[in-house]
Design an enzyme around this catalytic site. Structure first.
Site, PDB file in Angstrom:
ATOM      1  N   THR B  13       0.827  -1.214   0.000  1.00 43.19           N
ATOM      2  CA  THR B  13       0.000   0.000   0.000  1.00 43.19           C
ATOM      3  C   THR B  13       0.858   1.260   0.000  1.00 43.19           C
ATOM      4  O   THR B  13       0.768   2.084  -0.916  1.00 43.19           O
ATOM      5  CB  THR B  13      -0.918  -0.005   1.243  1.00 43.19           C
ATOM      6  OG1 THR B  13      -1.675  -1.220   1.236  1.00 43.19           O
ATOM      7  CG2 THR B  13      -1.876   1.178   1.221  1.00 43.19           C
ATOM      8  N   VAL B  14       1.706   1.413   1.027  1.00 48.00           N
ATOM      9  CA  VAL B  14       2.494   2.647   1.146  1.00 48.00           C
ATOM     10  C   VAL B  14       3.609   2.687   0.101  1.00 48.00           C
ATOM     11  O   VAL B  14       3.886   3.742  -0.485  1.00 48.00           O
ATOM     12  CB  VAL B  14       3.062   2.805   2.571  1.00 48.00           C
ATOM     13  CG1 VAL B  14       3.897   4.069   2.673  1.00 48.00           C
ATOM     14  CG2 VAL B  14       1.926   2.837   3.594  1.00 48.00           C
ATOM     15  N   ALA B  33      12.980  20.532  -4.232  1.00 48.77           N
ATOM     16  CA  ALA B  33      14.216  19.994  -3.650  1.00 48.77           C
ATOM     17  C   ALA B  33      15.452  20.639  -4.248  1.00 48.77           C
ATOM     18  O   ALA B  33      16.533  20.592  -3.659  1.00 48.77           O
ATOM     19  CB  ALA B  33      14.287  18.485  -3.863  1.00 48.77           C
ATOM     20  N   LYS B 103       6.264   2.433  12.391  1.00 51.43           N
ATOM     21  CA  LYS B 103       6.230   2.888  13.790  1.00 51.43           C
ATOM     22  C   LYS B 103       6.670   1.818  14.759  1.00 51.43           C
ATOM     23  O   LYS B 103       7.314   2.110  15.768  1.00 51.43           O
ATOM     24  CB  LYS B 103       4.842   3.384  14.190  1.00 51.43           C
ATOM     25  CG  LYS B 103       3.712   2.501  13.759  1.00 51.43           C
ATOM     26  CD  LYS B 103       3.073   3.138  12.554  1.00 51.43           C
ATOM     27  CE  LYS B 103       1.931   2.385  11.976  1.00 51.43           C
ATOM     28  NZ  LYS B 103       1.495   3.004  10.729  1.00 51.43           N
ATOM     29  N   GLY B 132       0.388   9.194   9.677  1.00 57.49           N
ATOM     30  CA  GLY B 132       0.420   9.180   8.212  1.00 57.49           C
ATOM     31  C   GLY B 132       0.930  10.454   7.596  1.00 57.49           C
ATOM     32  O   GLY B 132       2.079  10.850   7.810  1.00 57.49           O
ATOM     33  N   LYS B 203       3.145   4.924  18.328  1.00 51.12           N
ATOM     34  CA  LYS B 203       3.228   6.310  17.842  1.00 51.12           C
ATOM     35  C   LYS B 203       3.425   7.281  19.002  1.00 51.12           C
ATOM     36  O   LYS B 203       4.199   8.232  18.912  1.00 51.12           O
ATOM     37  CB  LYS B 203       1.961   6.652  17.062  1.00 51.12           C
ATOM     38  CG  LYS B 203       1.812   5.788  15.792  1.00 51.12           C
ATOM     39  CD  LYS B 203       0.398   5.888  15.244  1.00 51.12           C
ATOM     40  CE  LYS B 203       0.202   4.977  14.042  1.00 51.12           C
ATOM     41  NZ  LYS B 203      -1.229   4.844  13.698  1.00 51.12           N
TER      42      LYS B 203
END
Lengths: 438, 438
Positions: B13-14, B33, B103, B132, B203
């Protein structure tokens, strides 16, 4: 490591707060920065009874600080336009980094200041210029750096929010709450800057530049104040499920950028609608992150000092860094080279929904005529409330429209106001759903 | 300038979200950047249909990325503890910077990882590990750097907040909403991590370290889940002016730090009480700035990717910077040298207010006996609600107490539960006002 030597210019509310926070939290700050941040000199016109200046080198001439070779960073907290501009440009010319909380200065003279700073390779930091202690400049410029920013909408003037909050919670009139805010020190004797949206437009101008990578264009911002909002509007909005807030709004559209400050109906359940009193909050929509929000004190001695000192921490870290590796002043490299592909839209080209309040003679056909005028401009009605009238009285009609172009709404209002059965001007307040789709 | 070359490990997913955001917003990111951020290699076990890997060098071995000399930054998105730990330590040993959203890894193995990274002079960034896409790590570590942080309180688990939101709005039971959340993909098949507060404690552990400058001490966090919260409690809380939220709370006290995750009654008008569904929000109190709040999506592909890519932007800027000028991993220099002056308090030493719900036989003197037990422990009652009972039935008694030490409340509850006229266990939910004074 070597300490960073700071010169504070101005020892008023924010200057005094900055002095005290730097002094009180010196150990904690040094442990974060990796080096002490020391106050080398303070320039002030009058004494601030909150500050103990024992052992501090002082002067009454701010330019002495700008030229002092023992100073690495000048903190500009004198306020206003011309003196601040000259002071900051002098400091830059002398190779000093600058931290300021002056939104008027950045919004109006920022392009010139950043150009000069770029040439000299020095930092100009301005977290305190927007929403006081809320780290929204850093969040937008760095924290959301992965995103294409879609829109920004914020309560960025505490005075205005204080007035609207108390109008709503206590059923009072604008003038009445304003007088109270002045007595409490939340509003200036001349409240124009705050209640007419100029202060908010300064901050919105800055947010829009760092959101989209365009030059600062304060002169193109639309500003409308809250002085014409009545308690009746506040109550009608409430009945329809909305709260009226004075918002700064900037949106990216295919045609260009919207940049506008005005009273706005937003759905009650939005967090922004639940931001009360003098507090500030900014909602930001990014294409990857979705909606985010940043909340806190937008003014005051120590909240603004919190932002000023955070900037000093960044300077302490970046002071030895090659200029090209620093975060760009306005978030993007080469903003001066902007190709004009994202112009600021004139107000008549913005697209939004509307709340309208009219006073009509209670006679058959009036509503039909109003609806026809709106339809002729391609405006569709989302909700309509007509109050019952006693014989012969004028009746208020409340309308919510779907989204349309401001130009069409102007035209419709012109036609409605010219109707014989409509009394006085039409009240128009813009409506934003602030949802994820829009 | 030279591009920064990234290796992405994990394309779930991430990982998939990170790949897509970096690709889609490449121009905007490079303009921020000052140099392109390019994906040099991707390690994945199975294909992600959301990602177009055309022209990308891929591997199934994550350690190949950790050793690839063409890679500057390894992005760890494989999740879990052991493989992630080994991968990150290997990357560090090979002189690579690391970005992670893990985390559990940071909360449990962070001290070891940061020590290794410090020795090698490389960055380990972890914005995505907390809330997130909300840039709360950056806000706390940099934006609030001027402040002595007093407390942090957050909704940092979206699953739990989804369940509590729907229990309240629809009058449903915990198990019922959990099943729905599982069907919608908001909760795992085994929901323990989320609903029992372990994920939130990970977290919170990270937030507390960067708030106060103490080592990561996940093993000392107190965790209590929401599975025993009933709709009756939600309703009683509502009647008293409170909303129940699953909060991670860390406070600085003279005796040490509180570090606890549990269901909590908070006043309805707080912004945190108005954070609904799967969204996250963290309130942070600083001595200078006062209360602030950060809100947004706490999970999901692109919101978390937003944080991962923001970290990559920081790496791109700091890559050429001397290690000593970078923001410390846990906000403060020398956290390893902590002198133990701020221990994590055992749960029985925390101080808070309480909501109690008891079932009592409807008989004279029961209430007096309960009040006496509380008084014996020095606990004073703020509000008391006793429902009317039909003849012979048990009556619920609802109590709100003032702030007291948990140890005293444990003792009082033990005595109350031993009363003959009290049926079953006492329900105890902690209450936090989250105001500026506390």
């Amino acid at each position: 490591m070597k300490p960073v030597r700071v010169g504070i210019c101005g020892l008023g509310t924010v200057g005094g707060g900055t002095f005290n926070v730097l002094t009180r939290n010196a150990d904690e700050i040094a442990r974060r920065a990796g080096r002490p941040i020391v106050i080398e000199q303070v320039a002030h016109r009058s004494l601030n009874p909150e500050c103990d200046l024992t052992g501090i080198k002082t002067t009454t001439d701010v330019f002495e600080v700008a030229r002092n070779p023992d100073i690495d960073v000048l903190v500009e907290l004198v306020g206003g336009y011309e003196l601040a501009r000259e002071l900051v440009l002098t400091a830059i010319a002398n190779g000093k980094h600058v931290v300021t909380a002056n939104k008027a200065l950045i919004a109006v003279h920022g392009n010139e200041i950043f150009h000069a700073a770029h040439e000299q390779g020095v930092i100009v930091a301005f977290e305190g210029a927007v929403a006081g202690g809320v780290p929204v400049v850093k969040s937008l410029r760095e924290g959301l750096g992965a995103n294409r920013i879609e829109w920004v909408a914020g309560i960025i003037n505490g005075t205005g929010n204080y007035i609207l909050t108390h109008m709503r919670s206590e059923g009072r009139a604008f003038e009445d709450v304003l007088a109270e805010a002045q007595a409490l020190g939340y509003a200036e004797a001349d409240p124009t800057f705050d209640v007419e949206g100029i202060d908010a437009a300064h901050k919105l101008t800055i947010l829009a530049s760092i959101a989209y990578g365009v030059p600062l264009q304060f002169e193109k911002a639309y500003t409308e104040g809250i002085s014409r909002v009545t308690f009746d509007d506040v109550e009608q909005a409430d009945n329809l499920g909305y709260t009226i807030k004075h918002l700064g709004i900037s949106k990216r559209t295919d045609a260009g950028l919207e940049l506008r400050v005005h009273p706005t109906l937003i759905p009650k359940e939005r967090l922004l609608a639940n931001v009360h009193g003098v507090k500030n909050a900014i909602a930001i929509m990014g294409d990857a992150v979705g909606p985010t929000l940043y909340y806190g004190a937008g003014a005051g001695a120590e909240p603004t000092a919190s932002a000023v000192v955070a900037d000093l921490l960044d300077v302490a870290r970046d002071i030895a860094t090659d200029h090209h590796y620093r975060v760009p002043y306005l978030a993007f490299i080469g903003i001066g080279d902007d190709d004009g592909s994202m112009p600021i839209l004139p107000m008549e080209d913005i697209v939004t929904a509307y709340y309208l309040r009219l006073l009509a003679v209670d006679r058959p056909g009036v509503l039909a005529r109003v609806a026809t005028i709106l339809a002729e401009q391609g405006i569709s009605i989302e909700a309509l409330v007509q109050k019952e009238a006693t014989e012969g009285e004028l009746v208020p009609i409340i309308l919510l429209t779907h989204r349309t172009r401001e130009k069409n709404m102007n035209e419709a209002i012109r036609h409605i106001e010219s109707m014989a059965d409509i009394a006085g001007p039409v009240t128009r307040i813009r409506v934003e759903s602030l949802d994820e789709q829009e």
